[in-house]
Write a protein that holds these residues in place. Sequence first.
Motif, PDB file in Angstrom:
ATOM      1  N   ARG A 110       0.887  -1.178   0.000  1.00 25.37           N
ATOM      2  CA  ARG A 110       0.000   0.000   0.000  1.00 25.37           C
ATOM      3  C   ARG A 110       0.915   1.215   0.000  1.00 25.37           C
ATOM      4  N   VAL A 111       0.985   1.899  -1.135  1.00 22.29           N
ATOM      5  CA  VAL A 111       1.866   3.070  -1.256  1.00 22.29           C
ATOM      6  C   VAL A 111       1.111   4.303  -0.779  1.00 22.29           C
ATOM      7  N   VAL A 112       1.699   5.014   0.185  1.00 22.47           N
ATOM      8  CA  VAL A 112       1.082   6.213   0.761  1.00 22.47           C
ATOM      9  C   VAL A 112       2.047   7.380   0.581  1.00 22.47           C
ATOM     10  N   HIS A 113       1.635   8.368  -0.214  1.00 26.81           N
ATOM     11  CA  HIS A 113       2.481   9.548  -0.438  1.00 26.81           C
ATOM     12  C   HIS A 113       2.074  10.688   0.484  1.00 26.81           C
ATOM     13  N   ASP A 114       0.891  10.559   1.086  1.00 24.06           N
ATOM     14  CA  ASP A 114       0.295  11.692   1.793  1.00 24.06           C
ATOM     15  C   ASP A 114      -0.568  11.152   2.929  1.00 24.06           C
ATOM     16  N   ALA A 115      -0.593  11.863   4.064  1.00 20.41           N
ATOM     17  CA  ALA A 115      -1.371  11.396   5.220  1.00 20.41           C
ATOM     18  C   ALA A 115      -2.852  11.229   4.892  1.00 20.41           C
ATOM     19  N   ASP A 116      -3.360  11.993   3.912  1.00 20.94           N
ATOM     20  CA  ASP A 116      -4.773  11.870   3.556  1.00 20.94           C
ATOM     21  C   ASP A 116      -5.103  10.499   2.962  1.00 20.94           C
ATOM     22  N   GLN A 117      -4.068   9.762   2.533  1.00 22.41           N
ATOM     23  CA  GLN A 117      -4.300   8.432   1.950  1.00 22.41           C
ATOM     24  C   GLN A 117      -4.331   7.322   3.000  1.00 22.41           C
ATOM     25  N   LEU A 118      -4.099   7.662   4.265  1.00 16.72           N
ATOM     26  CA  LEU A 118      -4.051   6.628   5.305  1.00 16.72           C
ATOM     27  C   LEU A 118      -5.377   5.887   5.436  1.00 16.72           C
ATOM     28  N   SER A 119      -6.480   6.546   5.054  1.00 18.24           N
ATOM     29  CA  SER A 119      -7.793   5.907   5.152  1.00 18.24           C
ATOM     30  C   SER A 119      -7.911   4.717   4.200  1.00 18.24           C
ATOM     31  N   GLU A 120      -7.000   4.618   3.226  1.00 21.43           N
ATOM     32  CA  GLU A 120      -7.063   3.520   2.253  1.00 21.43           C
ATOM     33  C   GLU A 120      -6.342   2.266   2.746  1.00 21.43           C
ATOM     34  N   VAL A 121      -5.532   2.404   3.817  1.00 21.00           N
ATOM     35  CA  VAL A 121      -4.729   1.263   4.292  1.00 21.00           C
ATOM     36  C   VAL A 121      -5.638   0.176   4.843  1.00 21.00           C
ATOM     37  N   ARG A 122      -5.427  -1.058   4.351  1.00 20.33           N
ATOM     38  CA  ARG A 122      -6.233  -2.188   4.796  1.00 20.33           C
ATOM     39  C   ARG A 122      -5.449  -3.087   5.739  1.00 20.33           C
ATOM     40  N   LYS A 128      -2.405  -2.244  12.149  1.00 22.45           N
ATOM     41  CA  LYS A 128      -3.101  -2.899  11.022  1.00 22.45           C
ATOM     42  C   LYS A 128      -2.133  -3.511  10.029  1.00 22.45           C
ATOM     43  N   ILE A 129      -0.956  -2.901   9.896  1.00 31.59           N
ATOM     44  CA  ILE A 129      -0.044  -3.291   8.812  1.00 31.59           C
ATOM     45  C   ILE A 129       0.885  -4.425   9.236  1.00 31.59           C
ATOM     46  N   LYS A 130       1.542  -5.040   8.245  1.00 33.06           N
ATOM     47  CA  LYS A 130       2.465  -6.152   8.513  1.00 33.06           C
ATOM     48  C   LYS A 130       3.917  -5.699   8.591  1.00 33.06           C
ATOM     49  N   ALA A 131       4.246  -4.617   7.866  1.00 31.46           N
ATOM     50  CA  ALA A 131       5.630  -4.138   7.802  1.00 31.46           C
ATOM     51  C   ALA A 131       5.634  -2.746   7.197  1.00 31.46           C
ATOM     52  N   PRO A 150      -8.806   6.543  -3.786  1.00 29.89           N
ATOM     53  CA  PRO A 150      -9.310   7.404  -2.725  1.00 29.89           C
ATOM     54  C   PRO A 150     -10.826   7.262  -2.622  1.00 29.89           C
ATOM     55  N   GLY A 151     -11.291   7.268  -1.409  1.00 28.47           N
ATOM     56  CA  GLY A 151     -12.732   7.175  -1.193  1.00 28.47           C
ATOM     57  C   GLY A 151     -13.221   5.747  -1.257  1.00 28.47           C
ATOM     58  N   ALA A 152     -12.278   4.782  -1.360  1.00 29.20           N
ATOM     59  CA  ALA A 152     -12.703   3.388  -1.415  1.00 29.20           C
ATOM     60  C   ALA A 152     -13.356   2.991  -0.116  1.00 29.20           C
ATOM     61  N   HIS A 153     -12.874   3.571   0.969  1.00 25.83           N
ATOM     62  CA  HIS A 153     -13.687   3.493   2.162  1.00 25.83           C
ATOM     63  C   HIS A 153     -13.648   4.761   2.983  1.00 25.83           C
ATOM     64  N   SER A 154     -14.647   4.839   3.880  1.00 24.45           N
ATOM     65  CA  SER A 154     -14.844   6.104   4.589  1.00 24.45           C
ATOM     66  C   SER A 154     -13.746   6.311   5.622  1.00 24.45           C
ATOM     67  N   HIS A 155     -13.628   7.560   6.057  1.00 24.94           N
ATOM     68  CA  HIS A 155     -12.603   7.900   7.058  1.00 24.94           C
ATOM     69  C   HIS A 155     -12.860   7.215   8.385  1.00 24.94           C
ATOM     70  N   SER A 156     -14.070   6.702   8.577  1.00 22.83           N
ATOM     71  CA  SER A 156     -14.340   6.073   9.870  1.00 22.83           C
ATOM     72  C   SER A 156     -13.668   4.711   9.961  1.00 22.83           C
ATOM     73  N   HIS A 157     -13.017   4.270   8.847  1.00 19.11           N
ATOM     74  CA  HIS A 157     -12.296   2.996   8.916  1.00 19.11           C
ATOM     75  C   HIS A 157     -10.815   3.208   8.638  1.00 19.11           C
ATOM     76  N   VAL A 158     -10.258   4.257   9.196  1.00 14.94           N
ATOM     77  CA  VAL A 158      -8.832   4.513   8.991  1.00 14.94           C
ATOM     78  C   VAL A 158      -8.043   3.372   9.609  1.00 14.94           C
TER      79      VAL A 158
END
Length: 622
Positions: A516-528, A548-551, A614-622
Amino acid sequence: MTLKSFPKPSALPVPAGAEGWEKIYPYYLVFQDKLKEQEDAKFWFCDSQHWPTVFKPFETIGGEFAVKCLGQYNARHLMIPNANGIEFRIHLGYLYMSPIPVPQDQIAARVPLFEQRVGHYFQNWEQLLKDWHIKVKGTIAEMETISFPKLPDLVPMEDIVAGKGKDGSEKLLENYDRLIQLAYQNWQYHFEFLNLGYIAYLDFFNFCKQVFPNVPDQSIAAMVQGVDMELFRPDDELKQLAKLAVELGLQAHFGNTDDVDATLGAIASAPGGEKWMAQYEGAKDPWFNFTVGNGFYGHDKYWNEHQEIPLGYIADYIRRLDEGQEIMRPVEALIAERDRIVEEYRDLLEGENQAIFDAKRGLAATAYPYVENHNFYIEHWTMGVFWRKIRELSRMLHAEGFWTEPDDLLYLGRNEVRDALFDLVTGWGVGAKPIGPDYWPEEIERRRGIVDALKTARPAPALNTPPESITEPFTRMLWGITTEQVQQWLGAGEAVEGGGLRGMAASPGVVEGLARVVHDADQLSEVRQGEILIATVTAPSWGPIFGKIKATVTDIGGMMSHAAIVCREYGLPAVTGTGSASTTIKTGQRLRVDGTKGTVEILDAEDELLVTGPGAHSHSHV
């Protein structure tokens, strides 16, 4: 042997639309034609760990204060024998640094001065650190009192009766100067203990390397892990709030945390909600003075101003608790592992060496937590208040017609802001229109175009010819700029089997998972759940996603970078300082991350089905 080189500053192309970019920054921050020979002879590395995006003119203040104050403790306070400060320049919008060594013939004379000064701190550590907290919090409290109200239509009659003889506009100028001064003050305090934390750790590190030549760097780091860090406190507060919500049966009210008022209103009126709200309010001050960025940019979002962010994290912790997951850091396991490693190495020593090992490890364990803890007080809390006050000033000048957008002050340098204020008070004082509203909007648009154009290009990782060996301790420990790493960037490093990347073995363990490539803090909501985080650099406030993450894999950073420390404290593998992970790896690719060896293998091509936008899921599931 001919050393490979990075490009010279003048060889890098200027992005279309960014012509004349040098003029938007202070003269002393850009490379000079007259000094080309001297500046091209130095090796410069890009600090994208702290400054990953292009500076707007006002934002250079964080870089200037931070790097200047870091240097003063090496060169003027502690007299570190082999390291002065770090020279810095902005090139094409990014910050480049060049460590300044101490000439060989001056090192010996600095040793007794260094021992005396460092000895004072280490002998009085607890009391001095208590005093430090008082100084820093006092500075923040004074910053909170500063305001920038609109100038009145006339001087109040009571000022005339009292014989004040002033119009009040001087207060506006004084407040601006004072705000800058207070930020500078806390940046000076910032490094008072930071360099000592590194020194204590490096001293232990070097001793271990001397008595155990084959000891892995990770084993030395593990011997000081499992500490109670204040930097984890904001995240720990959210975990406690999630636990309390589950105990009180409030889960249903966290469905749409993007609507802060509705969420908090529903909780407050629910049975048990009053108890939860009391704990929430208690956590906010001071622990929500926390940014999703790193505090160096005016656009960084702070939890206390964007409560949908902490509420989203709490909602995710609630979900994980309801699924039966463990959300707390594995502190007991970390401490057990630390004690096991300490004992294993300690038993290899005897007599005096064992006593030296104990003393140096004890000092490192005492001083090391500050390496992360200071972050909360300076980058997060101090800078959060600073940027809030700057936005208040910007909005006041916006209301006076000086610019078209409320936050456009950031396109002025800090000395230009003072000129704009004097322009305002002059026009107001004489009853005329200030010049700024006719001058600044057009100039800001021009600068906005330049900044946007600069953002279209990634920075070169370094400039000019690197030295044959990099010995400056902070450059190695914090930034991960080692001789091997620089050669890797230049393509001269040893290849990774099967293709992939090599970096610093920053936290042990081997895992496979999807990137999961994150360039910006606003993308943290996409991390699964279960993904591998790939970033230029991580911020301390990303703590809630480490469960949540493995590494983690980053482009820049050494053994003492935030990503390395946080991963060790969460028991996650990490490879830092790869140079190009965030641009080489794509979201959805399957990776094998070996944090013990410092390698990242790309196991397959990107699977488009696994990529969420972006927007794949809501911010309530960061």
